[in-house]
Design a protein around this motif. Structure first.
Motif, PDB file in Angstrom:
ATOM      1  N   THR A  34       6.389 -40.661  31.538  1.00  0.00           N
ATOM      2  CA  THR A  34       7.566 -39.962  32.228  1.00  0.00           C
ATOM      3  C   THR A  34       8.812 -40.430  31.512  1.00  0.00           C
ATOM      4  N   LYS A  35       9.606 -39.292  31.332  1.00  0.00           N
ATOM      5  CA  LYS A  35      11.041 -39.541  30.565  1.00  0.00           C
ATOM      6  C   LYS A  35      11.802 -39.213  31.699  1.00  0.00           C
ATOM      7  N   ILE A  36      13.115 -40.250  31.654  1.00  0.00           N
ATOM      8  CA  ILE A  36      14.150 -40.372  32.626  1.00  0.00           C
ATOM      9  C   ILE A  36      15.443 -40.555  31.901  1.00  0.00           C
ATOM     10  N   GLY A  37      16.242 -39.623  32.195  1.00  0.00           N
ATOM     11  CA  GLY A  37      17.510 -39.698  31.550  1.00  0.00           C
ATOM     12  C   GLY A  37      18.610 -40.689  31.926  1.00  0.00           C
ATOM     13  N   ASP A  38      19.859 -40.511  31.567  1.00  0.00           N
ATOM     14  CA  ASP A  38      20.792 -41.525  31.902  1.00  0.00           C
ATOM     15  C   ASP A  38      21.235 -41.585  33.201  1.00  0.00           C
ATOM     16  N   ASP A  39      21.707 -42.429  33.732  1.00  0.00           N
ATOM     17  CA  ASP A  39      22.265 -42.495  35.078  1.00  0.00           C
ATOM     18  C   ASP A  39      21.566 -42.108  36.358  1.00  0.00           C
ATOM     19  N   VAL A  40      20.317 -42.192  36.100  1.00  0.00           N
ATOM     20  CA  VAL A  40      19.314 -41.880  37.187  1.00  0.00           C
ATOM     21  C   VAL A  40      19.293 -42.981  38.141  1.00  0.00           C
ATOM     22  N   VAL A  41      19.200 -42.580  39.442  1.00  0.00           N
ATOM     23  CA  VAL A  41      18.943 -43.395  40.617  1.00  0.00           C
ATOM     24  C   VAL A  41      17.708 -42.970  41.098  1.00  0.00           C
ATOM     25  N   ILE A  42      16.625 -44.126  41.231  1.00  0.00           N
ATOM     26  CA  ILE A  42      15.291 -43.836  41.929  1.00  0.00           C
ATOM     27  C   ILE A  42      15.175 -44.843  43.056  1.00  0.00           C
ATOM     28  N   GLN A  43      15.352 -44.340  44.219  1.00  0.00           N
ATOM     29  CA  GLN A  43      15.145 -45.415  45.590  1.00  0.00           C
ATOM     30  C   GLN A  43      13.875 -45.734  45.658  1.00  0.00           C
ATOM     31  N   ASP A  44      13.736 -46.512  46.772  1.00  0.00           N
ATOM     32  CA  ASP A  44      12.634 -47.313  47.243  1.00  0.00           C
ATOM     33  C   ASP A  44      11.554 -46.067  47.520  1.00  0.00           C
ATOM     34  N   ASN A  45      10.001 -46.767  47.311  1.00  0.00           N
ATOM     35  CA  ASN A  45       8.852 -46.491  47.261  1.00  0.00           C
ATOM     36  C   ASN A  45       8.793 -44.858  46.787  1.00  0.00           C
ATOM     37  N   VAL A  46       9.518 -44.442  45.656  1.00  0.00           N
ATOM     38  CA  VAL A  46       9.212 -43.211  44.967  1.00  0.00           C
ATOM     39  C   VAL A  46       8.141 -43.405  44.116  1.00  0.00           C
ATOM     40  N   VAL A  47       7.488 -42.335  43.837  1.00  0.00           N
ATOM     41  CA  VAL A  47       6.356 -42.080  42.787  1.00  0.00           C
ATOM     42  C   VAL A  47       6.824 -40.726  42.031  1.00  0.00           C
ATOM     43  N   SER A  80      10.986 -42.578  49.282  1.00  0.00           N
ATOM     44  CA  SER A  80       9.548 -42.106  49.503  1.00  0.00           C
ATOM     45  C   SER A  80       9.279 -40.614  49.187  1.00  0.00           C
ATOM     46  N   SER A  81      10.207 -40.154  48.157  1.00  0.00           N
ATOM     47  CA  SER A  81       9.953 -38.949  47.522  1.00  0.00           C
ATOM     48  C   SER A  81       8.641 -39.114  46.307  1.00  0.00           C
ATOM     49  N   ILE A  82       8.052 -38.015  46.058  1.00  0.00           N
ATOM     50  CA  ILE A  82       7.156 -37.887  44.972  1.00  0.00           C
ATOM     51  C   ILE A  82       7.132 -36.545  44.137  1.00  0.00           C
ATOM     52  N   ILE A  83       7.386 -36.951  42.917  1.00  0.00           N
ATOM     53  CA  ILE A  83       7.469 -36.041  41.656  1.00  0.00           C
ATOM     54  C   ILE A  83       6.047 -36.150  40.813  1.00  0.00           C
ATOM     55  N   VAL A  95      17.401 -35.072  45.060  1.00  0.00           N
ATOM     56  CA  VAL A  95      16.265 -35.081  45.807  1.00  0.00           C
ATOM     57  C   VAL A  95      16.228 -35.825  46.842  1.00  0.00           C
ATOM     58  N   ALA A  96      16.320 -35.354  48.174  1.00  0.00           N
ATOM     59  CA  ALA A  96      16.502 -36.148  49.299  1.00  0.00           C
ATOM     60  C   ALA A  96      15.401 -37.018  49.581  1.00  0.00           C
ATOM     61  N   ASP A  97      15.216 -37.826  50.506  1.00  0.00           N
ATOM     62  CA  ASP A  97      14.206 -38.714  50.950  1.00  0.00           C
ATOM     63  C   ASP A  97      13.097 -37.682  51.501  1.00  0.00           C
ATOM     64  N   LEU A  98      11.755 -38.122  51.128  1.00  0.00           N
ATOM     65  CA  LEU A  98      10.505 -37.626  51.647  1.00  0.00           C
ATOM     66  C   LEU A  98      10.199 -36.257  50.944  1.00  0.00           C
ATOM     67  N   ALA A  99      10.936 -35.965  50.107  1.00  0.00           N
ATOM     68  CA  ALA A  99      10.588 -34.584  49.485  1.00  0.00           C
ATOM     69  C   ALA A  99       9.446 -34.624  48.289  1.00  0.00           C
ATOM     70  N   THR A 100       8.902 -33.624  48.126  1.00  0.00           N
ATOM     71  CA  THR A 100       7.739 -33.472  47.170  1.00  0.00           C
ATOM     72  C   THR A 100       7.739 -32.475  46.248  1.00  0.00           C
ATOM     73  N   ILE A 101       7.849 -32.711  45.032  1.00  0.00           N
ATOM     74  CA  ILE A 101       7.897 -31.639  43.968  1.00  0.00           C
ATOM     75  C   ILE A 101       6.571 -31.788  43.183  1.00  0.00           C
ATOM     76  N   ARG A 102       5.638 -30.722  43.114  1.00  0.00           N
ATOM     77  CA  ARG A 102       4.503 -30.530  42.488  1.00  0.00           C
ATOM     78  C   ARG A 102       4.527 -30.289  41.160  1.00  0.00           C
ATOM     79  N   GLU A 103       3.292 -30.166  40.402  1.00  0.00           N
ATOM     80  CA  GLU A 103       3.167 -30.072  39.051  1.00  0.00           C
ATOM     81  C   GLU A 103       3.552 -28.682  38.605  1.00  0.00           C
ATOM     82  N   ARG A 104       3.990 -28.781  37.463  1.00  0.00           N
ATOM     83  CA  ARG A 104       4.426 -27.372  36.516  1.00  0.00           C
ATOM     84  C   ARG A 104       5.579 -26.762  37.368  1.00  0.00           C
ATOM     85  N   VAL A 105       6.620 -27.642  38.167  1.00  0.00           N
ATOM     86  CA  VAL A 105       7.561 -27.131  38.610  1.00  0.00           C
ATOM     87  C   VAL A 105       8.780 -27.352  37.829  1.00  0.00           C
TER      88      VAL A 105
END
Length: 236
Positions: A34-47, A80-83, A95-105
């Motif tokens: 996974t590649k994560i840029g600057d100033d990113v916030v990843i909240q609890d229980n995220v995958v 609790s979002s899943i990317i 990306v708000a809570d409980l959202a799902t963004i699937r592969e190749r999106v």
């Protein structure tokens, strides 16, 4: 480079890269590459970077392991979002809570993906879109820039409703071009196109393409009026 802040029970896979000033909450899983840029916030229980699973009776073919997810600078990923793996978020996506963004999106810059929104596999979403609470973007769909989807909008891609082998050759998502807007609780049937600045009134069933700058309402949706001049994208 290590994140600026890491919560408890965080699992980080191999070859994950971080920009500056990344904040990670509790119970987060970030899968390999996974590649994560600057100033990113990843909240609890995220995958982030989850590889897709395939049901035994799925119509999808077995796929090879996908590349890692990409999270652009300035993004926020809600609780609790899943990317999925091979998803790509441009800068400043929310990306708000409980959202799902699937592969190749792909999600364009400054787009808002609301609470409980699901963006299925193989979709392209443009810049500065607003996908509100619990709307559903079906697989193989394309959304342009400045698209608005109100809560509980449903898009579909299977006219055969899971019956007959013929359906395998006809899966097609929806297309909403720049400035298209869809009101709450509306349903768009497979393959339909909402042209630039097209608008769909709340509770409508879209069975035909929507022309540029026209508003449709009803079930089935029919022409109601031209979109008012002051609401056109060029006048915002």
């Amino acid at each position: 480079m290590e994140p600026a802040s890491i919560g408890q029970n965080v699992i980080i896979g191999e070859d994950v890269s971080f920009g500056n000033n990344v904040t990670i909450g509790n119970n987060v899983i970030i899968y390999e590459k996974t590649k994560i840029g600057d100033d990113v916030v990843i909240q609890d229980n995220v995958v982030v970077g989850k590889q897709p699973s395939r049901a035994k009776n799925s119509i999808l073919s077995e796929s090879q392991k996908l590349p890692g997810a990409v999270i652009g600078s300035g993004c926020t990923i809600g609780t609790s979002s899943i990317i999925y793996a091979n998803a790509s978020l441009a800068d400043d996506v929310f990306v708000a809570d409980l959202a799902t963004i699937r592969e190749r999106v792909t999600i364009g810059e400054k787009t808002i993906v609301g609470r409980g929104v699901s963006v299925e596999n193989d979709c392209d979403v443009g810049q500065k879109c607003k996908l509100e609470t619990n709307c559903y973007v079906t697989a193989y769909s394309e959304l342009g820039n400045y698209v608005f989807m109100a809560p509980y909008v449903v898009t579909t891609n299977d006219n055969y409703m899971a019956r007959s082998k013929e359906r395998y050759n006809h899966f097609k998502g929806v297309t909403i071009r720049d400035g298209g807007r869809v009101g709450a609780n509306s349903t768009i049937l497979p393959g339909k196109v909402i042209q630039e600045d097209g608008a769909v009134g709340a509770g409508s069933l879209v069975t035909k393409d929507v022309n540029t700058g026209e508003m449709v309402i009803g079930s089935p949706a029919k022409f109601y009026q031209k979109v008012p001049e002051d609401q056109l994208l060029k006048n915002q």
